[in-house]
Write a protein that holds these residues in place. Sequence first.
Motif, PDB file in Angstrom:
ATOM      1  N   MET A  42      82.098  36.399  31.704  1.00 10.81           N
ATOM      2  CA  MET A  42      81.896  35.569  32.891  1.00 10.81           C
ATOM      3  C   MET A  42      82.881  34.396  32.873  1.00 10.81           C
ATOM      4  SD  MET A  42      77.757  35.330  33.063  1.00 10.81           S
ATOM      5  CE  MET A  42      76.690  36.754  33.068  1.00 10.81           C
ATOM      6  N   LEU A  43      82.926  33.690  31.744  1.00 10.64           N
ATOM      7  CA  LEU A  43      83.824  32.546  31.606  1.00 10.64           C
ATOM      8  C   LEU A  43      85.288  32.979  31.616  1.00 10.64           C
ATOM      9  CD1 LEU A  43      81.866  30.599  28.851  1.00 10.64           C
ATOM     10  CD2 LEU A  43      82.248  29.829  31.208  1.00 10.64           C
ATOM     11  N   ALA A  44      85.588  34.055  30.921  1.00 10.32           N
ATOM     12  CA  ALA A  44      86.975  34.528  30.835  1.00 10.32           C
ATOM     13  C   ALA A  44      87.520  34.870  32.219  1.00 10.32           C
ATOM     14  CB  ALA A  44      87.067  35.735  29.912  1.00 10.32           C
ATOM     15  N   GLY A  45      86.754  35.612  32.997  1.00 11.02           N
ATOM     16  CA  GLY A  45      87.217  35.976  34.333  1.00 11.02           C
ATOM     17  C   GLY A  45      87.348  34.774  35.250  1.00 11.02           C
ATOM     18  N   ALA A  46      86.349  33.899  35.225  1.00 10.65           N
ATOM     19  CA  ALA A  46      86.322  32.759  36.139  1.00 10.65           C
ATOM     20  C   ALA A  46      87.371  31.700  35.804  1.00 10.65           C
ATOM     21  CB  ALA A  46      84.929  32.128  36.152  1.00 10.65           C
ATOM     22  N   ILE A  47      87.703  31.547  34.538  1.00  6.92           N
ATOM     23  CA  ILE A  47      88.653  30.506  34.148  1.00  6.92           C
ATOM     24  C   ILE A  47      90.043  31.083  33.873  1.00  6.92           C
ATOM     25  CG2 ILE A  47      89.211  28.750  32.425  1.00  6.92           C
ATOM     26  CD1 ILE A  47      86.156  28.277  32.139  1.00  6.92           C
ATOM     27  N   VAL A 113      77.800  28.959  45.819  1.00  8.18           N
ATOM     28  CA  VAL A 113      77.174  30.247  46.136  1.00  8.18           C
ATOM     29  C   VAL A 113      78.156  31.392  45.895  1.00  8.18           C
ATOM     30  CG1 VAL A 113      76.154  31.646  47.982  1.00  8.18           C
ATOM     31  CG2 VAL A 113      75.529  29.237  47.751  1.00  8.18           C
ATOM     32  N   LYS A 114      79.391  31.249  46.390  1.00  6.99           N
ATOM     33  CA  LYS A 114      80.385  32.305  46.180  1.00  6.99           C
ATOM     34  C   LYS A 114      80.612  32.539  44.694  1.00  6.99           C
ATOM     35  CE  LYS A 114      83.443  32.464  50.173  1.00  6.99           C
ATOM     36  NZ  LYS A 114      84.820  32.229  50.636  1.00  6.99           N
ATOM     37  N   ILE A 158      70.530  35.598  34.636  1.00  6.95           N
ATOM     38  CA  ILE A 158      70.595  34.651  35.761  1.00  6.95           C
ATOM     39  C   ILE A 158      70.856  33.241  35.226  1.00  6.95           C
ATOM     40  CG2 ILE A 158      69.242  33.548  37.591  1.00  6.95           C
ATOM     41  CD1 ILE A 158      67.979  36.373  38.062  1.00  6.95           C
ATOM     42  N   ILE A 159      70.231  32.895  34.124  1.00  8.73           N
ATOM     43  CA  ILE A 159      70.489  31.595  33.490  1.00  8.73           C
ATOM     44  C   ILE A 159      71.951  31.504  33.062  1.00  8.73           C
ATOM     45  CG2 ILE A 159      69.978  30.179  31.451  1.00  8.73           C
ATOM     46  CD1 ILE A 159      67.025  31.195  31.764  1.00  8.73           C
ATOM     47  N   LYS A 160      72.492  32.596  32.525  1.00  8.35           N
ATOM     48  CA  LYS A 160      73.899  32.607  32.108  1.00  8.35           C
ATOM     49  C   LYS A 160      74.830  32.440  33.304  1.00  8.35           C
ATOM     50  CE  LYS A 160      72.724  35.762  28.465  1.00  8.35           C
ATOM     51  NZ  LYS A 160      72.866  37.118  27.965  1.00  8.35           N
ATOM     52  N   VAL A 161      74.488  33.044  34.440  1.00 13.63           N
ATOM     53  CA  VAL A 161      75.299  32.881  35.654  1.00 13.63           C
ATOM     54  C   VAL A 161      75.305  31.410  36.065  1.00 13.63           C
ATOM     55  CG1 VAL A 161      75.422  33.390  38.131  1.00 13.63           C
ATOM     56  CG2 VAL A 161      75.041  35.245  36.491  1.00 13.63           C
ATOM     57  N   ILE A 162      74.128  30.795  36.082  1.00 12.76           N
ATOM     58  CA  ILE A 162      74.026  29.382  36.469  1.00 12.76           C
ATOM     59  C   ILE A 162      74.822  28.503  35.503  1.00 12.76           C
ATOM     60  CG2 ILE A 162      72.416  27.426  36.681  1.00 12.76           C
ATOM     61  CD1 ILE A 162      70.320  29.594  37.646  1.00 12.76           C
ATOM     62  N   LEU A 163      74.660  28.733  34.204  1.00 15.10           N
ATOM     63  CA  LEU A 163      75.413  27.957  33.216  1.00 15.10           C
ATOM     64  C   LEU A 163      76.917  28.158  33.378  1.00 15.10           C
ATOM     65  CD1 LEU A 163      73.255  28.491  29.994  1.00 15.10           C
ATOM     66  CD2 LEU A 163      73.570  26.355  31.281  1.00 15.10           C
ATOM     67  N   THR A 164      77.326  29.381  33.647  1.00 17.87           N
ATOM     68  CA  THR A 164      78.751  29.654  33.833  1.00 17.87           C
ATOM     69  C   THR A 164      79.297  28.885  35.028  1.00 17.87           C
ATOM     70  OG1 THR A 164      78.524  31.832  32.813  1.00 17.87           O
ATOM     71  CG2 THR A 164      80.480  31.465  34.169  1.00 17.87           C
ATOM     72  N   VAL A 165      78.586  28.896  36.136  1.00 17.48           N
ATOM     73  CA  VAL A 165      79.030  28.137  37.314  1.00 17.48           C
ATOM     74  C   VAL A 165      79.114  26.646  36.972  1.00 17.48           C
ATOM     75  CG1 VAL A 165      78.432  27.419  39.669  1.00 17.48           C
ATOM     76  CG2 VAL A 165      78.205  29.821  39.005  1.00 17.48           C
ATOM     77  N   LEU A 166      78.107  26.136  36.253  1.00 18.55           N
ATOM     78  CA  LEU A 166      78.094  24.722  35.878  1.00 18.55           C
ATOM     79  C   LEU A 166      79.236  24.364  34.931  1.00 18.55           C
ATOM     80  CD1 LEU A 166      74.255  24.155  35.413  1.00 18.55           C
ATOM     81  CD2 LEU A 166      75.709  23.327  37.296  1.00 18.55           C
ATOM     82  N   ILE A 167      79.704  25.310  34.152  1.00 18.39           N
ATOM     83  CA  ILE A 167      80.838  25.081  33.244  1.00 18.39           C
ATOM     84  C   ILE A 167      82.163  25.230  33.998  1.00 18.39           C
ATOM     85  CG2 ILE A 167      82.095  26.024  31.253  1.00 18.39           C
ATOM     86  CD1 ILE A 167      79.253  26.807  30.140  1.00 18.39           C
ATOM     87  N   VAL A 168      82.274  26.281  34.792  1.00 22.75           N
ATOM     88  CA  VAL A 168      83.536  26.613  35.453  1.00 22.75           C
ATOM     89  C   VAL A 168      83.932  25.577  36.500  1.00 22.75           C
ATOM     90  CG1 VAL A 168      84.635  28.301  36.990  1.00 22.75           C
ATOM     91  CG2 VAL A 168      83.367  29.073  34.981  1.00 22.75           C
ATOM     92  N   ARG A 169      82.999  25.113  37.291  1.00 23.57           N
ATOM     93  CA  ARG A 169      83.346  24.177  38.371  1.00 23.57           C
ATOM     94  C   ARG A 169      84.040  22.916  37.860  1.00 23.57           C
ATOM     95  NH1 ARG A 169      82.112  25.387  43.384  1.00 23.57           N
ATOM     96  NH2 ARG A 169      82.021  23.239  44.087  1.00 23.57           N
ATOM     97  N   PRO A 170      83.495  22.229  36.858  1.00 28.44           N
ATOM     98  CA  PRO A 170      84.218  21.037  36.394  1.00 28.44           C
ATOM     99  C   PRO A 170      85.533  21.355  35.677  1.00 28.44           C
ATOM    100  CG  PRO A 170      82.114  21.274  35.223  1.00 28.44           C
ATOM    101  CD  PRO A 170      82.172  22.333  36.260  1.00 28.44           C
ATOM    102  N   VAL A 171      85.606  22.497  35.006  1.00 26.22           N
ATOM    103  CA  VAL A 171      86.866  22.874  34.357  1.00 26.22           C
ATOM    104  C   VAL A 171      87.935  23.076  35.421  1.00 26.22           C
ATOM    105  CG1 VAL A 171      88.055  24.705  33.048  1.00 26.22           C
ATOM    106  CG2 VAL A 171      85.844  23.842  32.268  1.00 26.22           C
ATOM    107  N   ARG A 172      87.615  23.790  36.463  1.00 25.38           N
ATOM    108  CA  ARG A 172      88.589  24.024  37.542  1.00 25.38           C
ATOM    109  C   ARG A 172      88.923  22.735  38.281  1.00 25.38           C
ATOM    110  NH1 ARG A 172      90.705  28.353  38.921  1.00 25.38           N
ATOM    111  NH2 ARG A 172      90.147  30.332  38.054  1.00 25.38           N
ATOM    112  N   LYS A 173      87.948  21.835  38.407  1.00 30.11           N
ATOM    113  CA  LYS A 173      88.211  20.555  39.061  1.00 30.11           C
ATOM    114  C   LYS A 173      89.122  19.679  38.196  1.00 30.11           C
ATOM    115  CE  LYS A 173      85.923  16.757  41.402  1.00 30.11           C
ATOM    116  NZ  LYS A 173      84.659  16.144  41.783  1.00 30.11           N
TER     117      LYS A 173
END
Length: 181
Positions: A42-47, A113-114, A158-173
Amino acid sequence: MSTKDIVYIALFAAITAAMGLFPAFTLPIIAVPITAQSMGPMLAGAIAGAKRGALAMVLFDLLVMVGLPLLAGGRGGVGIFLGPSGGFILAWPIAALLIGYLYEKNIRSLSVVKEAVFITLGGIVIIYSAGIPWISAFAKISLSQAAIGAMGFIPGDIIKVILTVLIVRPVRKAYPTLESR
């Protein structure tokens, strides 16, 4: 392949391995352990993006295949891929590829959401699509029994998805010039 690509690939393979340090537990219904490691693709693909994320998971899978004890509980070796959890782990490169692809194609219009949908498609739908039939075949149970047994993993995923979004968003920002290719 650039040095930056190699660093991303090695980094996300290492992050996935480090997630194996969190203790795993196995549901009595099905012989597949619940681990934090499925957050790796999840993290690898998103980041890291589609190509680098998928290659990071291929590298991780190869290291496990040659016997390095990188999976939760210190497991490793080709035998892992010939057991009930093999399908899930083999799907990690495809999951990272899909997540990275979806991020890359929608980078200018991402929303919480996306991102959650993209990570769910790759990190849950793709992985379960490979893992459930694999369990059925290797545990010698029906596909419906394997699917029912796998449902116990959904809340954690589902918890992992939420955590991944919470990690990825600030990294990308923090790194707006982060290239995914």
